[in-house]
Design a protein around this motif. Sequence first.
Motif, PDB file in Angstrom:
ATOM      1  N   THR A 112       0.830  -1.205   0.000  1.00  0.00           N
ATOM      2  CA  THR A 112       0.000   0.000   0.000  1.00  0.00           C
ATOM      3  C   THR A 112       0.866   1.257   0.000  1.00  0.00           C
ATOM      4  OG1 THR A 112      -0.109   0.244   2.406  1.00  0.00           O
ATOM      5  CG2 THR A 112      -1.716  -1.248   1.374  1.00  0.00           C
ATOM      6  N   PRO A 113       0.312   2.383  -0.473  1.00  0.00           N
ATOM      7  CA  PRO A 113       1.076   3.627  -0.374  1.00  0.00           C
ATOM      8  C   PRO A 113       1.308   4.035   1.071  1.00  0.00           C
ATOM      9  CG  PRO A 113      -1.172   4.074  -1.101  1.00  0.00           C
ATOM     10  CD  PRO A 113      -0.979   2.582  -1.144  1.00  0.00           C
ATOM     11  N   TYR A 116       4.592   2.845   2.092  1.00  0.00           N
ATOM     12  CA  TYR A 116       5.692   3.637   1.546  1.00  0.00           C
ATOM     13  C   TYR A 116       5.893   4.892   2.365  1.00  0.00           C
ATOM     14  CZ  TYR A 116       8.673   6.049  -1.787  1.00  0.00           C
ATOM     15  OH  TYR A 116       9.731   6.699  -2.376  1.00  0.00           O
ATOM     16  N   TRP A 117       4.799   5.627   2.643  1.00  0.00           N
ATOM     17  CA  TRP A 117       4.912   6.889   3.374  1.00  0.00           C
ATOM     18  C   TRP A 117       5.442   6.666   4.787  1.00  0.00           C
ATOM     19  CZ3 TRP A 117      -0.872   7.675   2.023  1.00  0.00           C
ATOM     20  CH2 TRP A 117      -0.994   7.909   0.649  1.00  0.00           C
ATOM     21  N   ASP A 390      -3.422   7.532  -4.996  1.00  0.00           N
ATOM     22  CA  ASP A 390      -2.072   8.080  -4.842  1.00  0.00           C
ATOM     23  C   ASP A 390      -1.070   6.981  -4.502  1.00  0.00           C
ATOM     24  OD1 ASP A 390      -3.124   7.659  -2.340  1.00  0.00           O
ATOM     25  OD2 ASP A 390      -2.988   9.742  -1.683  1.00  0.00           O
ATOM     26  N   ALA A 391      -1.238   5.844  -5.158  1.00  0.00           N
ATOM     27  CA  ALA A 391      -0.334   4.705  -5.036  1.00  0.00           C
ATOM     28  C   ALA A 391       0.526   4.618  -6.292  1.00  0.00           C
ATOM     29  CB  ALA A 391      -1.137   3.417  -4.850  1.00  0.00           C
ATOM     30  N   PRO A 392       1.681   3.957  -6.231  1.00  0.00           N
ATOM     31  CA  PRO A 392       2.587   3.960  -7.386  1.00  0.00           C
ATOM     32  C   PRO A 392       1.947   3.495  -8.685  1.00  0.00           C
ATOM     33  CG  PRO A 392       3.722   3.103  -5.456  1.00  0.00           C
ATOM     34  CD  PRO A 392       2.292   3.297  -5.054  1.00  0.00           C
ATOM     35  N   ARG A 427       5.265  11.531   0.300  1.00  0.00           N
ATOM     36  CA  ARG A 427       4.308  11.533  -0.803  1.00  0.00           C
ATOM     37  C   ARG A 427       4.895  12.236  -2.030  1.00  0.00           C
ATOM     38  NH1 ARG A 427      -1.529  11.193   1.318  1.00  0.00           N
ATOM     39  NH2 ARG A 427      -1.276  10.592   3.489  1.00  0.00           N
ATOM     40  N   LEU A 430       7.552   9.994  -3.606  1.00  0.00           N
ATOM     41  CA  LEU A 430       6.982   8.906  -4.387  1.00  0.00           C
ATOM     42  C   LEU A 430       6.503   9.410  -5.741  1.00  0.00           C
ATOM     43  CD1 LEU A 430       6.043   6.011  -4.744  1.00  0.00           C
ATOM     44  CD2 LEU A 430       3.946   6.598  -3.482  1.00  0.00           C
TER      45      LEU A 430
END
Length: 473
Positions: A112-113, A116-117, A390-392, A427, A430
């Motif tokens: 999930t994003p 990442y964050w 707002d995910a890759p 964010r 990314l």
Amino acid sequence: MSEPWTLHPDRALPADPTVRGIAREVYAATRDLSIVSMHGHVPVEWFAQDSSFGDPAQLFVVPDHYLTRMLVSQGETLPRLGVGSTETEAVEQDPREIWRRFCAGWQHFRGTPTRYWLEHAFVEIFGVTQRPSAATADAIYDQVAARIESPEFRPRALLDTFRIEVIATTDPAWASLEDHTRLAKDGYGDRVLPTFRPDPLLHVDRTTWREEIDLLGRAADVEIGSYETYLAALRVQRQRFVEAGARATDHGHLAADTTPLDDLEARRVFDAALAGAVTAAEAEAFSGHMLFQMAAMSTEDGLVMQLHPGVLRNHATAPFAAFGPDKGYDIPVVTEFTRSLRPILDAFGHHPAFRMIAFTVDEDVYSRELAPLAGVYPALRLGAPWWFLDAPDAMRRFRESATETAGFSNMSGFVDDTRAFCSIPARHDLARRVDAGYLARLVAEHRLDLDEATETAVDLAYRLPLAAYPAPR
């Protein structure tokens, strides 16, 4: 003993070695650029008061509905995560216990994003060297807590640490703007900007509408007893926002409809709302009418109009009743733009003083509707993927579906749309990595030269957000 937790320098870059090498060069041009955060929800009082963030749970867990919704899906409850109490369950008061529950659920964020964050914040900002888990929760809590208490971790100091050149808050239309006035006196007036958010005032069937109208009237010093005085009060407040440095309005309606009513019908619906006799159909029509009015006012005062439709708020009635907005499981719905935006774009799409940025959480409309609209109307810009998108992979799909029709110049650049302050640099990082990967593929396919790709990456990361949100003249 396991190896210390580190982040790979090529994370989120393309796997193909040829494209990855180009992407590294493109990303290097944007990696250290200042952040332009023109749409977000970090509370202005954080900067005005410049006090401690409290504890790790209050900084990372409690206010972040990206995070809490995932843990709830796996059996946690909002009271156990510190959000609030219900009739049957008291809110957890111990921030360390909230933190333990979050760390114990770390595996649920894989892919999930949010993952990442969070890992960017933990490793890059706090120097955490252990992955979160039930076993490491207390040690990470202590490390994060100590960092939070340091003077270098106050909100104003973090503006420099995160290289945030400008950040916009989102403020109720009736806000006094006292915090922004205080920030201006302290030299932050050009750095922390307000954004005019009138949503509760435009939906006349909401239970809080009369209360919100009273607040608007007091703030604007206008006695609101008619449709005309209602519009007058909105204009007064918009002008106060402009004087406080605002560059935009923000609208989160369910639908994108912007069909205007004639004046007689608008007055009739407003009067019915004042009498508590408005129907759901009348309220829906009035909200679309008021979006048209907001666009008309933008041609007068120069505020950029941001539209974020397509989310059914508070899907779960019990959590909404217990905890309030943003806690009731907001879910995307199908959204139509071509016909809905036609009234505004037909009236103001070529107006030199009008700028609109349209966002969506419905991927289907990028190539079919929004990119073709942004690719021809001078007043319209296509907003970056937000919330749920707002995910890759979703951001890559956005570039692939929208760029060929809208081009890069008709984009808004990236906006982080967050109240999770420590996730802002993650964010933006990314987004810069994903854009570097997309542009690198165009170079590898000989569709762009490397210098063009690099220049475009800088545009997307820095120049376009500034250009999309100009200061009102």
